[in-house]
Design a protein around this motif. Structure first.
Motif, PDB file in Angstrom:
ATOM      1  N   LEU A 207       0.810  -1.222   0.000  1.00  0.00           N
ATOM      2  CA  LEU A 207       0.000   0.000   0.000  1.00  0.00           C
ATOM      3  C   LEU A 207       0.843   1.272   0.000  1.00  0.00           C
ATOM      4  O   LEU A 207       0.641   2.178  -0.812  1.00  0.00           O
ATOM      5  CB  LEU A 207      -0.946   0.009   1.213  1.00  0.00           C
ATOM      6  N   ASN A 208       1.801   1.331   0.909  1.00  0.00           N
ATOM      7  CA  ASN A 208       2.589   2.556   1.021  1.00  0.00           C
ATOM      8  C   ASN A 208       3.451   2.766  -0.220  1.00  0.00           C
ATOM      9  O   ASN A 208       3.606   3.887  -0.706  1.00  0.00           O
ATOM     10  CB  ASN A 208       3.448   2.515   2.293  1.00  0.00           C
ATOM     11  N   LEU A 209       3.978   1.665  -0.730  1.00  0.00           N
ATOM     12  CA  LEU A 209       4.824   1.756  -1.923  1.00  0.00           C
ATOM     13  C   LEU A 209       3.998   2.247  -3.119  1.00  0.00           C
ATOM     14  O   LEU A 209       4.449   3.079  -3.907  1.00  0.00           O
ATOM     15  CB  LEU A 209       5.436   0.383  -2.198  1.00  0.00           C
ATOM     16  N   ALA A 211       1.311   4.131  -2.990  1.00  0.00           N
ATOM     17  CA  ALA A 211       1.010   5.546  -2.799  1.00  0.00           C
ATOM     18  C   ALA A 211       2.245   6.398  -3.081  1.00  0.00           C
ATOM     19  O   ALA A 211       2.141   7.506  -3.619  1.00  0.00           O
ATOM     20  CB  ALA A 211       0.513   5.780  -1.374  1.00  0.00           C
ATOM     21  N   GLU A 212       3.396   5.872  -2.760  1.00  0.00           N
ATOM     22  CA  GLU A 212       4.635   6.614  -3.001  1.00  0.00           C
ATOM     23  C   GLU A 212       4.896   6.772  -4.504  1.00  0.00           C
ATOM     24  O   GLU A 212       5.222   7.858  -4.985  1.00  0.00           O
ATOM     25  CB  GLU A 212       5.810   5.891  -2.330  1.00  0.00           C
ATOM     26  N   VAL A 213       4.715   5.674  -5.250  1.00  0.00           N
ATOM     27  CA  VAL A 213       4.930   5.723  -6.700  1.00  0.00           C
ATOM     28  C   VAL A 213       3.963   6.725  -7.346  1.00  0.00           C
ATOM     29  O   VAL A 213       4.352   7.561  -8.171  1.00  0.00           O
ATOM     30  CB  VAL A 213       4.761   4.311  -7.313  1.00  0.00           C
ATOM     31  N   PRO A 267      -5.594   6.360   3.107  1.00  0.00           N
ATOM     32  CA  PRO A 267      -4.726   7.141   4.009  1.00  0.00           C
ATOM     33  C   PRO A 267      -3.291   7.244   3.509  1.00  0.00           C
ATOM     34  O   PRO A 267      -2.633   8.274   3.708  1.00  0.00           O
ATOM     35  CB  PRO A 267      -4.761   6.364   5.329  1.00  0.00           C
ATOM     36  N   PHE A 268      -2.814   6.192   2.843  1.00  0.00           N
ATOM     37  CA  PHE A 268      -1.452   6.252   2.296  1.00  0.00           C
ATOM     38  C   PHE A 268      -1.389   7.239   1.137  1.00  0.00           C
ATOM     39  O   PHE A 268      -0.423   7.990   0.984  1.00  0.00           O
ATOM     40  CB  PHE A 268      -0.986   4.867   1.838  1.00  0.00           C
ATOM     41  N   LEU A 269      -2.421   7.261   0.319  1.00  0.00           N
ATOM     42  CA  LEU A 269      -2.449   8.230  -0.783  1.00  0.00           C
ATOM     43  C   LEU A 269      -2.419   9.642  -0.221  1.00  0.00           C
ATOM     44  O   LEU A 269      -1.690  10.510  -0.711  1.00  0.00           O
ATOM     45  CB  LEU A 269      -3.710   8.037  -1.639  1.00  0.00           C
ATOM     46  N   GLU A 270      -3.218   9.858   0.828  1.00  0.00           N
ATOM     47  CA  GLU A 270      -3.249  11.200   1.428  1.00  0.00           C
ATOM     48  C   GLU A 270      -1.881  11.583   1.965  1.00  0.00           C
ATOM     49  O   GLU A 270      -1.415  12.703   1.779  1.00  0.00           O
ATOM     50  CB  GLU A 270      -4.326  11.265   2.516  1.00  0.00           C
ATOM     51  N   GLU A 271      -1.225  10.613   2.596  1.00  0.00           N
ATOM     52  CA  GLU A 271       0.106  10.891   3.135  1.00  0.00           C
ATOM     53  C   GLU A 271       1.072  11.311   2.019  1.00  0.00           C
ATOM     54  O   GLU A 271       1.939  12.156   2.222  1.00  0.00           O
ATOM     55  CB  GLU A 271       0.633   9.644   3.855  1.00  0.00           C
ATOM     56  N   HIS A 272       0.908  10.707   0.850  1.00  0.00           N
ATOM     57  CA  HIS A 272       1.795  11.043  -0.275  1.00  0.00           C
ATOM     58  C   HIS A 272       1.170  12.091  -1.195  1.00  0.00           C
ATOM     59  O   HIS A 272       1.612  12.270  -2.336  1.00  0.00           O
ATOM     60  CB  HIS A 272       2.146   9.781  -1.057  1.00  0.00           C
ATOM     61  N   GLU A 273       0.092  12.742  -0.703  1.00  0.00           N
ATOM     62  CA  GLU A 273      -0.530  13.883  -1.377  1.00  0.00           C
ATOM     63  C   GLU A 273      -1.184  13.559  -2.708  1.00  0.00           C
ATOM     64  O   GLU A 273      -1.335  14.430  -3.568  1.00  0.00           O
ATOM     65  CB  GLU A 273       0.484  15.026  -1.553  1.00  0.00           C
TER      66      GLU A 273
END
Ligand SMILES: *[C@@H]1O[C@H](CO)[C@@H](O)[C@H](O)[C@H]1NC(C)=O
Ligand SMILES: *[C@@H]1O[C@H](CO)[C@@H](O)[C@H](O)[C@H]1NC(C)=O
Ligand SMILES: CC(=O)N[C@H]1CO[C@H](CO)[C@@H](O)[C@@H]1O
Length: 388
Positions: A207-209, A211-213, A267-273
């Motif tokens: 998930l976090n990866l 959102a980061e990409v 939430p991960f998308l939000e964290e990575h804007e």
């Protein structure tokens, strides 16, 4: 190259709208959910396939149902031959699907542009630029794009892929995405980046990866307004929402349907804007869990049917719309072991065989989708409101 066809498709839509004085640029621009306030476009290519290829082989009530399917809005893949559009206020729905060295890990869907043949530059100048010219020219039409099914998902999970083709493609996919986001940033455009599906990027470790990409590309492009969110399950068969039971093959992923995946990713998308809005392809998810042995099976899955109809009436705030992206009745890939693009997945125990080449009309499959169609798919309610 399909480019000429794209020009014809967009120009044909534009011509219709331009001829109608009621339309305006105002109507094409939007705030919030781009699916609201417009009818979705009936893909004329898919309608023709049903009328020209399917109906001559069908009679009785099955044929009547097929005619109804022909009038359900769906996305047009920008490698498809277009015809005449419908003259109503609508949103044009298109899939951008032409990454250089596309689908680096699969055989059935290899593309026309290759990195060793100037593929990155050609993607930008020969593919994205002309699309941008047209959405700019026809700025009185709202245009909604699904961006590169499987593309960035391959980047997320295949970075350590043993296939050198995937490693080489990673940077090119990123640069292509940044370019497309910058270039297609218009008031009348909404773009959903493809985010694979629950059984792929929905695993907690991805998930976090993911959102980061997505976030990195979005920020590098200058956070364009027209990037609206994420499309999931394109061409797949997952349930949107199944409250009570997970299919055995999804164990132990806690995000085993598309809504759980959306909620977990947001939430991960939000964290990575990156904007946390979703659309989901329900074209072939009408039967759950369908005839699949494992989550990795993707080719012409048996025992499924047409799913929830396209609509912006959805059960959650995160979900902008149910959409049909993969044209139900077009093959995912051939089961012919001799074929150059043969992928063993297409003759698995989970697949309907024999199957024609990817994209070709698959009549038996289409009839199965009609016979098992389930437009309600149960369970979907928003504060007591029926969704259909
Ligand atoms: C997500 O990844 C970023 C790096 O891109 C990191 O800073 C952050 O702590 C991670 N968040 C979680 C919840 O793991
Ligand atoms: C497919 O089904 C057959 C017969 O049921 C079985 O022998 C075979 O192992 C299965 N193949 C796979 C890949 O699961
Ligand atoms: C975009 C996407 O996730 N496509 C997937 C649809 O589902 C099949 C089957 O699981 C996958 O193989 C595709 O990659």
């Amino acid at each position: 190259m399909s480019l000429k066809n794209i020009l014809v498709a967009l120009a044909a839509m534009g011509a219709t709208v331009v001829a109608s004085p009621a339309k305006s640029k105002r109507a094409a621009a939007y705030d919030g959910n781009p699916f609201e306030g417009v009818a979705m476009y009936v893909n004329p290519y898919y309608r023709d396939e049903i009328h020209d290829l399917a109906l001559p082989q069908m009679t009785g009530s099955l044929a009547e149902k097929a005619k109804q399917v022909a009038e359900i809005p769906s996305f047009q893949w920008l490698s498809a031959r277009p015809t005449t559009p419908v003259p109503t206020p609508y949103a044009g729905l298109f899939v951008i699907y032409n990454f250089p060295d596309r689908d680096c890990s699969a055989k059935a869907s290899d593309g026309e542009l290759h990195l060793d043949d100037n593929g990155l530059e050609r993607y930008q100048t020969e593919y994205i630029d002309p699309i941008a010219e047209l959405v700019k020219e026809y700025d009185d039409i709202r245009t909604i794009f699904v961006y590169e099914p499987d593309g960035l998902a391959n980047l997320v999970t295949n970075l350590e892929d043993s296939q050198p083709k995937c490693q080489g493609a990673a940077e090119a996919y990123h640069l292509s995405t940044v370019y497309a986001m910058e270039t297609l940033n218009f008031d009348n455009v909404a773009l959903y980046v493809d985010g694979g599906h629950a059984g792929w990027l929905g695993w907690p470790g991805n998930l976090n990866l993911t959102a980061e990409v997505f976030g990195n590309a979005f920020k590098e492009a200058g956070k364009p307004k027209s990037v609206r969110g994420v499309a999931t399950n394109v061409s797949n068969y997952n349930a949107v929402l199944q409250r009570d039971r997970a299919p055995a093959y999804t164990d132990p992923n806690p995000n085993w349907d598309e809504s759980r995946f959306h909620e977990a990713l947001a939430p991960f998308l939000e964290e990575h804007e990156f904007p946390a809005h979703f659309i989901v392809d329900t074209g072939r998810s009408g039967v759950q869990p369908a005839g699949r042995e494992s989550w990795g099976n993707w080719c012409n899955i048996k025992e499924t049917g047409f799913g929830i109809r396209p609509s912006s009436n959805t059960p959650t705030e995160l979900l902008d719309a149910f959409v049909w992206v993969k044209p139900g009745g077009e093959s995912d890939g051939t089961s012919d072991e001799e074929a150059v693009r043969y992928d063993t997945m297409c003759s698995s125990n989970s697949s309907v065989i024999p199957a024609p080449e990817a994209g070709d009309w698959f009549q038996d499959y289409f009839e199965m989708l009609i016979n098992n169609a389930n437009p309600l798919q149960g369970l979907l309610q928003k504060q007591g409101q029926e969704v259909c």
